[in-house]
Design a protein around this motif. Structure first.
Motif, PDB file in Angstrom:
ATOM      1  N   VAL A  76      37.194  34.556  27.478  1.00 40.38           N
ATOM      2  CA  VAL A  76      35.909  33.891  27.690  1.00 40.38           C
ATOM      3  C   VAL A  76      34.856  34.943  28.003  1.00 40.38           C
ATOM      4  N   THR A  77      33.617  34.627  27.683  1.00 41.48           N
ATOM      5  CA  THR A  77      32.489  35.494  28.008  1.00 41.48           C
ATOM      6  C   THR A  77      31.544  34.697  28.893  1.00 41.48           C
ATOM      7  N   TRP A  78      31.286  35.254  30.073  1.00 43.16           N
ATOM      8  CA  TRP A  78      30.403  34.605  31.036  1.00 43.16           C
ATOM      9  C   TRP A  78      29.654  35.681  31.803  1.00 43.16           C
ATOM     10  N   ASP A  79      28.394  35.471  32.017  1.00 40.25           N
ATOM     11  CA  ASP A  79      27.570  36.363  32.829  1.00 40.25           C
ATOM     12  C   ASP A  79      27.612  37.806  32.314  1.00 40.25           C
ATOM     13  N   GLY A  80      27.674  37.968  30.987  1.00 38.14           N
ATOM     14  CA  GLY A  80      27.648  39.293  30.378  1.00 38.14           C
ATOM     15  C   GLY A  80      28.963  40.048  30.404  1.00 38.14           C
ATOM     16  N   SER A  81      30.041  39.427  30.874  1.00 39.71           N
ATOM     17  CA  SER A  81      31.352  40.087  30.940  1.00 39.71           C
ATOM     18  C   SER A  81      32.393  39.271  30.188  1.00 39.71           C
ATOM     19  N   SER A  82      33.439  39.973  29.738  1.00 37.47           N
ATOM     20  CA  SER A  82      34.566  39.307  29.092  1.00 37.47           C
ATOM     21  C   SER A  82      35.678  39.105  30.118  1.00 37.47           C
ATOM     22  N   TRP A  83      36.340  37.961  30.021  1.00 30.43           N
ATOM     23  CA  TRP A  83      37.389  37.585  30.959  1.00 30.43           C
ATOM     24  C   TRP A  83      38.612  37.118  30.178  1.00 30.43           C
ATOM     25  N   ASP A  84      39.798  37.616  30.542  1.00 31.03           N
ATOM     26  CA  ASP A  84      41.047  37.172  29.935  1.00 31.03           C
ATOM     27  C   ASP A  84      41.533  35.918  30.642  1.00 31.03           C
ATOM     28  N   VAL A  85      41.837  34.887  29.870  1.00 31.98           N
ATOM     29  CA  VAL A  85      42.340  33.635  30.440  1.00 31.98           C
ATOM     30  C   VAL A  85      43.763  33.876  30.936  1.00 31.98           C
ATOM     31  N   ARG A  86      44.036  33.514  32.193  1.00 34.15           N
ATOM     32  CA  ARG A  86      45.366  33.683  32.796  1.00 34.15           C
ATOM     33  C   ARG A  86      46.098  32.360  32.967  1.00 34.15           C
ATOM     34  N   THR A  87      45.385  31.311  33.361  1.00 34.85           N
ATOM     35  CA  THR A  87      46.013  29.992  33.497  1.00 34.85           C
ATOM     36  C   THR A  87      45.079  28.929  32.956  1.00 34.85           C
ATOM     37  N   VAL A  88      45.674  27.883  32.410  1.00 32.63           N
ATOM     38  CA  VAL A  88      44.930  26.726  31.914  1.00 32.63           C
ATOM     39  C   VAL A  88      45.686  25.496  32.407  1.00 32.63           C
ATOM     40  N   ARG A  89      44.979  24.600  33.105  1.00 30.86           N
ATOM     41  CA  ARG A  89      45.676  23.412  33.607  1.00 30.86           C
ATOM     42  C   ARG A  89      44.760  22.197  33.663  1.00 30.86           C
ATOM     43  N   ASP A  90      45.386  21.057  33.536  1.00 31.69           N
ATOM     44  CA  ASP A  90      44.727  19.767  33.705  1.00 31.69           C
ATOM     45  C   ASP A  90      45.075  19.335  35.133  1.00 31.69           C
ATOM     46  N   PRO A  91      44.144  19.477  36.089  1.00 30.92           N
ATOM     47  CA  PRO A  91      44.508  19.334  37.502  1.00 30.92           C
ATOM     48  C   PRO A  91      45.074  17.979  37.916  1.00 30.92           C
ATOM     49  N   ASN A  92      44.677  16.907  37.270  1.00 23.09           N
ATOM     50  CA  ASN A  92      45.189  15.601  37.679  1.00 23.09           C
ATOM     51  C   ASN A  92      45.941  14.873  36.564  1.00 23.09           C
ATOM     52  N   GLY A  93      46.105  15.521  35.422  1.00 26.36           N
ATOM     53  CA  GLY A  93      46.870  14.942  34.323  1.00 26.36           C
ATOM     54  C   GLY A  93      46.176  13.822  33.578  1.00 26.36           C
ATOM     55  N   LEU A  94      44.885  13.632  33.819  1.00 18.40           N
ATOM     56  CA  LEU A  94      44.152  12.536  33.176  1.00 18.40           C
ATOM     57  C   LEU A  94      43.351  12.964  31.948  1.00 18.40           C
ATOM     58  N   ARG A  95      43.420  14.242  31.592  1.00 14.94           N
ATOM     59  CA  ARG A  95      42.692  14.785  30.444  1.00 14.94           C
ATOM     60  C   ARG A  95      41.184  14.564  30.547  1.00 14.94           C
ATOM     61  N   ARG A  96      40.659  14.725  31.761  1.00 14.06           N
ATOM     62  CA  ARG A  96      39.221  14.627  31.973  1.00 14.06           C
ATOM     63  C   ARG A  96      38.607  15.984  32.258  1.00 14.06           C
ATOM     64  N   THR A  97      39.342  16.796  33.006  1.00 13.19           N
ATOM     65  CA  THR A  97      38.847  18.101  33.438  1.00 13.19           C
ATOM     66  C   THR A  97      39.885  19.168  33.113  1.00 13.19           C
ATOM     67  N   LEU A  98      39.413  20.352  32.758  1.00 13.48           N
ATOM     68  CA  LEU A  98      40.287  21.492  32.518  1.00 13.48           C
ATOM     69  C   LEU A  98      39.900  22.587  33.487  1.00 13.48           C
ATOM     70  N   GLU A  99      40.875  23.173  34.170  1.00 14.65           N
ATOM     71  CA  GLU A  99      40.634  24.302  35.070  1.00 14.65           C
ATOM     72  C   GLU A  99      41.269  25.544  34.471  1.00 14.65           C
ATOM     73  N   ILE A 100      40.467  26.586  34.379  1.00 11.88           N
ATOM     74  CA  ILE A 100      40.899  27.852  33.776  1.00 11.88           C
ATOM     75  C   ILE A 100      40.708  28.953  34.809  1.00 11.88           C
ATOM     76  N   THR A 101      41.713  29.786  34.981  1.00 12.04           N
ATOM     77  CA  THR A 101      41.580  30.972  35.815  1.00 12.04           C
ATOM     78  C   THR A 101      41.540  32.163  34.871  1.00 12.04           C
ATOM     79  N   ALA A 102      40.555  33.045  35.080  1.00 10.48           N
ATOM     80  CA  ALA A 102      40.382  34.194  34.181  1.00 10.48           C
ATOM     81  C   ALA A 102      40.158  35.463  35.007  1.00 10.48           C
ATOM     82  N   GLU A 103      40.637  36.566  34.464  1.00 17.64           N
ATOM     83  CA  GLU A 103      40.503  37.871  35.101  1.00 17.64           C
ATOM     84  C   GLU A 103      39.603  38.746  34.238  1.00 17.64           C
ATOM     85  N   ARG A 104      38.752  39.525  34.901  1.00 16.15           N
ATOM     86  CA  ARG A 104      37.817  40.384  34.164  1.00 16.15           C
ATOM     87  C   ARG A 104      38.576  41.322  33.246  1.00 16.15           C
ATOM     88  N   PHE A 105      38.122  41.405  31.988  1.00 16.22           N
ATOM     89  CA  PHE A 105      38.726  42.292  30.995  1.00 16.22           C
ATOM     90  C   PHE A 105      38.153  43.680  31.159  1.00 16.22           C
TER      91      PHE A 105
END
Length: 107
Positions: A76-105
Motif C-alpha cells: 500500500v502507498t499512504w502519506d508518500g511512503s510504501s508499506w508492505d501488508v503483513r496481516t489482513v483480517r475481517d475483525p467481526n466476520g461480517l464482511r463489512r470492515t477490513l483491517e490491514i496491518t502494514a510495515e514500512r517498506f
C-alpha cells in the motif's frame, strides 16, 4: 480510529512477476485501486544512539470497507511512503470492515 470516517486516500498495489532485459526475474507492484481508509500509527522508529526520533512510523493499521482482493503479498502507498501488508483480517466476520496491518517498506 474513528469509525465511518475514512479520511485517508490509500493506494493498493498487487505484486506482478516480470523479467528484465537480462532475463532475471523481478517483482514489481501494479496499482489495483485507491480507497478511502482510516489509518492508525501503531509504532515509531527511534534512533536511540543519536537520541533522535525519526519522523516516519514503522507500522500502521488500515481500516477500510470490506474487500476480498487484498492479501499479505500486496503493498500500500499512504502519506508518500510504501508499506508492505503483513496481516489482513475481517475483525467481526461480517464482511463489512477490513483491517490491514502494514510495515514500512525499506529499499
Amino acid at each position: 480510529m474513528s469509525r465511518g470516517r475514512y479520511t485517508h486516500l490509500v493506494r493498493f498495489s498487487k505484486p506482478a512477476a516480470t523479467t528484465d532485459a537480462a532475463g532475471q526475474k523481478d517483482q514489481t507492484y501494479t496499482e489495483q485501486f485507491t480507497a478511502r481508509c482510516d489509518v492508525l500509527v501503531l509504532s515509531s522508529s527511534k534512533a536511540q544512539q543519536y537520541e533522535q526520533v525519526q519522523t516516519g512510523s514503522d507500522v500502521v493499521q488500515i481500516r477500510m470497507p470490506y474487500n476480498d482482493h487484498v492479501s499479505v503479498d500486496w503493498r500500500v502507498t499512504w502519506d508518500g511512503s510504501s508499506w508492505d501488508v503483513r496481516t489482513v483480517r475481517d475483525p467481526n466476520g461480517l464482511r463489512r470492515t477490513l483491517e490491514i496491518t502494514a510495515e514500512r517498506f525499506e529499499q
